[in-house]
Write a protein that holds these residues in place. Structure first.
Motif, PDB file in Angstrom:
ATOM      1  N   ARG A  23       0.843  -1.213   0.000  1.00  0.00           N
ATOM      2  CA  ARG A  23       0.000   0.000   0.000  1.00  0.00           C
ATOM      3  C   ARG A  23       0.871   1.252   0.000  1.00  0.00           C
ATOM      4  O   ARG A  23       0.642   2.197  -0.777  1.00  0.00           O
ATOM      5  CB  ARG A  23      -0.930  -0.035   1.204  1.00  0.00           C
ATOM      6  N   THR A  25       2.523  -4.489  -8.503  1.00  0.00           N
ATOM      7  CA  THR A  25       1.192  -5.084  -8.492  1.00  0.00           C
ATOM      8  C   THR A  25       1.250  -6.285  -7.561  1.00  0.00           C
ATOM      9  O   THR A  25       2.328  -6.745  -7.183  1.00  0.00           O
ATOM     10  CB  THR A  25       0.737  -5.514  -9.903  1.00  0.00           C
ATOM     11  N   ASP A  64      -9.513  -2.107  -1.141  1.00  0.00           N
ATOM     12  CA  ASP A  64      -9.047  -0.750  -1.442  1.00  0.00           C
ATOM     13  C   ASP A  64      -8.110  -0.664  -2.646  1.00  0.00           C
ATOM     14  O   ASP A  64      -7.619   0.421  -2.976  1.00  0.00           O
ATOM     15  CB  ASP A  64      -8.399  -0.107  -0.209  1.00  0.00           C
ATOM     16  N   GLY A  65      -7.854  -1.789  -3.311  1.00  0.00           N
ATOM     17  CA  GLY A  65      -7.039  -1.760  -4.517  1.00  0.00           C
ATOM     18  C   GLY A  65      -5.555  -1.950  -4.290  1.00  0.00           C
ATOM     19  O   GLY A  65      -4.774  -1.944  -5.252  1.00  0.00           O
ATOM     20  N   THR A  66      -5.141  -2.130  -3.044  1.00  0.00           N
ATOM     21  CA  THR A  66      -3.727  -2.427  -2.786  1.00  0.00           C
ATOM     22  C   THR A  66      -3.328  -3.714  -3.485  1.00  0.00           C
ATOM     23  O   THR A  66      -2.254  -3.811  -4.092  1.00  0.00           O
ATOM     24  CB  THR A  66      -3.481  -2.551  -1.275  1.00  0.00           C
ATOM     25  N   ASP A  97      -4.138  -6.146  -6.523  1.00  0.00           N
ATOM     26  CA  ASP A  97      -4.743  -5.931  -7.835  1.00  0.00           C
ATOM     27  C   ASP A  97      -5.598  -7.073  -8.333  1.00  0.00           C
ATOM     28  O   ASP A  97      -6.529  -6.838  -9.118  1.00  0.00           O
ATOM     29  CB  ASP A  97      -3.627  -5.685  -8.872  1.00  0.00           C
ATOM     30  N   LYS A 130     -16.759  -5.661  -8.604  1.00  0.00           N
ATOM     31  CA  LYS A 130     -15.390  -5.676  -8.093  1.00  0.00           C
ATOM     32  C   LYS A 130     -14.804  -7.079  -8.162  1.00  0.00           C
ATOM     33  O   LYS A 130     -13.648  -7.267  -8.567  1.00  0.00           O
ATOM     34  CB  LYS A 130     -15.369  -5.167  -6.653  1.00  0.00           C
ATOM     35  N   SER A 176     -13.932  -7.854 -11.683  1.00  0.00           N
ATOM     36  CA  SER A 176     -12.744  -7.086 -12.060  1.00  0.00           C
ATOM     37  C   SER A 176     -11.466  -7.749 -11.563  1.00  0.00           C
ATOM     38  O   SER A 176     -10.458  -7.827 -12.281  1.00  0.00           O
ATOM     39  CB  SER A 176     -12.838  -5.658 -11.497  1.00  0.00           C
ATOM     40  N   LEU A 177     -11.507  -8.219 -10.326  1.00  0.00           N
ATOM     41  CA  LEU A 177     -10.324  -8.861  -9.734  1.00  0.00           C
ATOM     42  C   LEU A 177      -9.956 -10.160 -10.443  1.00  0.00           C
ATOM     43  O   LEU A 177      -8.810 -10.619 -10.366  1.00  0.00           O
ATOM     44  CB  LEU A 177     -10.571  -9.139  -8.254  1.00  0.00           C
ATOM     45  N   SER A 195      -8.287  -6.700 -14.059  1.00  0.00           N
ATOM     46  CA  SER A 195      -7.155  -6.328 -13.201  1.00  0.00           C
ATOM     47  C   SER A 195      -5.941  -7.242 -13.376  1.00  0.00           C
ATOM     48  O   SER A 195      -4.820  -6.750 -13.548  1.00  0.00           O
ATOM     49  CB  SER A 195      -7.601  -6.272 -11.742  1.00  0.00           C
TER      50      SER A 195
END
Length: 448
Positions: free
Chosen positions: A245, A255, A312-314, A316, A364, A367-368, A372
Motif C-alpha cells: 500500500r 502489483t 481498497d485496490g492495494t 490488484d 469488483k 474485475s479482480l 485487473s
C-alpha cells in the motif's frame, strides 16, 4: 457452435461498466449482439434461459502450476486446461517450476504449442534463473520474444538480492513483470504452517509472517531503485499488504495478487473440520495436509488485512496459485506433505464469499478475476462487446454443490474443501468456438 442466445442474464462487465440484465448473441465464436434491458428476437438459434445467472468476461489467472513437463502424474497442460474451463478461466499463466524448469525460449515455445487445442490460452512464465537455482540469469529477451509474459522462480525465492535487482532491470527494459515468491528461507527454515497460537497448539514448526514481509520489503526497495515492475505473488500477511500500500502511494511499480485460500481460510483449517460459523476447529486429531500451502494459511488478522487490500485496490488481482499434487504427496505426516492447494475449480465460490458478506460488489469481484490481472501482466483481454471473440463465463452465484474428488477435473484433488458444501458454480465457459457446459445448464437449453 453456430448461433447461441444467452437470454436474461445479469451481465457484469468491468470493461464496459455494465451491470444490468440483458441478452447476448454468440455467432461463430464471436459476440454478435449485446442487448441491455430488453430481449433480442433471434431466429434459428440455440437459446439458454439465464435468469438468475451472471454472465461476465471469462476469468484470467496469472498464477497456475501445470506440472508439465516432468510431473504429469500431478497435472498436465491438457488436464489443467480442462480444470480452468470448469472454473471459468480461459487465460492462465503457467509457472516455470516444472522438470525441467521453463528457463529457455525453446521450452517457452513448447508450452505454447502443447496448449494448442485445449480451448484456452496458456501463457508461459519463464524462470528468473537457470533451473530456478538463483545463480545464473536466463536469456530474458529471447524468452520474451518466444512468448514469456513474466518471470518468476516461484516455489523457490530468489534469495540473491543482486540477481533480483538484475531481473528487475530487465523488467524495466522488456516491459514484463517479475513475479516474486517472497520468502526468506532463513526465517521460514523448516516451518510447515503459520507461526502462531494454532501451530503451538498442534506442535508444528511455524513460518513467521516476517519471512514473507522481509522479502516483500527488499523487492519493493529494488523495484523503487530500478524502475522495474515487481509483482508480489500470493500476499498473505498484514505487514505485506501495508508495505505494498505504501509503495503504491510513493509510485513504485508494484502489483500484487491474493489467492482465494488466503482470504478465506485461516490457520485453524490445518486442524481439520471446522465450525463454519466461528471458523474454529472441531477437532485437533486430524492434521489436514490439504491445508498445507506456502505461504501458509495465516491467522484471522492477516486474512482480514488481505481482504482489506483487495477492497481498497492495494492488491490488484485474485490468482489461484493452483498447485495440484498426487494423493501420495498429501497422504503422509503433515511435516512431510507437499505444499499446495488445487484451486482452479473452487476460486469462484470462495471469491463469491466476499460478495455475499458485503466486502466487495459483484463488479469488483469480476474485475479482480478479469481486467485487473490482465492489466497487471499486460495481457490482451476483452469484455462483452460486439465484434469481439466470445470469451465468457456464465455462473450461478447461488448454486450449492459439494466438493468431491469426482467433481474436480484437475488431477489434483488436494483441497481442504473436499467433503464440504460451497455456493456458486460455473455453468458454462465460452472460449471462441469452444464451450464447456455443465450438466445443470442443459435443462435450460432450447433449440429454435
Amino acid at each position: 457452435m453456430s448461433r447461441l442466445l444467452l437470454s436474461g442474464a445479469r451481465i457484469v462487465c468491468p470493461y464496459t461498466s455494465i451491470d444490468s440484465t440483458g441478452d447476448v448473441l454468440i455467432e461463430d465464436g464471436r459476440v454478435a449482439a449485446v442487448c441491455i434491458g430488453k430481449s433480442l428476437d433471434v431466429d434459428q438459434a440455440e437459446s439458454v434461459d439465464c435468469k438468475g445467472l451472471v454472465l461476465s468476461p471469462a476469468f484470467v489467472d496469472v498464477h497456475v502450476h501445470l506440472r508439465e513437463p516432468g510431473e504429469e502424474h500431478k497435472e498436465t497442460i491438457a488436464s489443467g486446461a480442462s480444470a480452468a474451463l470448469a472454473g471459468g478461466f480461459t487465460t492462465i499463466c503457467a509457472m516455470p517450476n516444472t522438470n525441467p524448469a521453463i528457463d529457455n525460449s525453446r521450452l517457452v515455445r513448447w508450452v505454447i504449442d502443447r496448449a494448442n487445442g485445449t480451448g484456452i490460452r496458456v501463457l508461459p512464465i519463464g524462470a528468473i534463473t537457470i533451473a530456478r537455482q538463483g545463480k545464473v540469469p536466463v536469456d530474458y529477451e529471447a524468452m520474451v520474444k518466444a512468448g514469456a509474459v513474466a518471470f518468476s522462480d516461484d516455489g523457490s525465492p530468489v534469495m540473491n538480492s543482486r540477481m533480483m535487482r538484475l531481473a528487475l532491470l530487465y523488467s524495466r527494459t522488456l516491459g514484463v513483470p517479475i513475479s516474486s515468491h517472497c520468502e526468506d528461507t532463513e526465517l521460514s527454515a523448516k516451518g510447515c504452517m503459520h507461526d502462531g497460537a494454532v501451530s503451538a497448539r498442534l506442535g508444528l514448526p511455524g513460518i513467521p509472517a516476517s519471512a514473507e514481509e522481509a522479502m516483500i520489503y527488499r523487492d519493493l526497495s529494488l523495484a523503487a531503485e530500478t524502475g522495474g515492475h515487481i509483482h508480489i505473488a500470493h500476499v498473505s500477511t498484514s505487514g505485506g499488504v501495508e508495505a505494498i500500500r505504501h509503495a503504491k502511494k510513493i509510485g513504485v511499480r508494484v502489483t500484487a495478487e491474493a489467492t482465494p485460500h488466503h482470504f478465506t481460510f485461516t490457520d485453524e483449517w490445518v486442524a481439520g473440520w471446522r465450525d463454519s460459523s466461528t471458523d474454529r476447529c472441531l477437532s485437533i486429531s486430524a492434521y489436514d495436509t490439504n491445508a498445507k500451502v506456502n505461504p501458509p494459511l495465516r491467522s484471522r488478522e492477516h486474512v482480514e488485512a488481505v481482504i482489506d487490500g483487495l477492497v481498497d485496490g492495494t492488491i490488484d488481482a485474485i490468482a489461484t496459485d493452483h498447485a495440484p499434487h498426487s494423493v501420495l504427496e498429501k497422504d503422509c505426516p503433515f511435516e512431510e506433505a507437499a505444499f499446495g492447494i488445487s484451486g482452479l475449480e473452487t476460486a469462484l465460490p470462495l471469491s463469491l464469499e466476499l460478495v455475499r458478506t458485503g466486502r466487495i460488489s459483484m463488479m469488483k469481484m469480476v474485475s479482480l478475476l478479469t481486467i485487473s490481472p490482465a492489466k497487471a501482466f499486460g495481457i490482451d483481454h476483452w469484455g462483452i462487446e460486439e465484434g469481439r471473440d466470445a470469451n465468457l463465463v456464465l455462473f450461478d452465484p447461488n448454486l450449492k454443490w459439494t466438493v468431491t474428488p469426482s467433481a474436480l477435473l484437475s488431477k489434483g484433488k488436494n483441497t481442504p474443501l473436499i467433503g464440504r458444501q460451497v455456493m456458486g458454480r460455473v455453468l458454462m465457459t465460452i472460449s471462441g468456438n469452444k464451450r464447456y457446459v455443465r450438466e445443470e445448464l442443459k435443462a435450460k437449453w432450447k433449440q429454435h
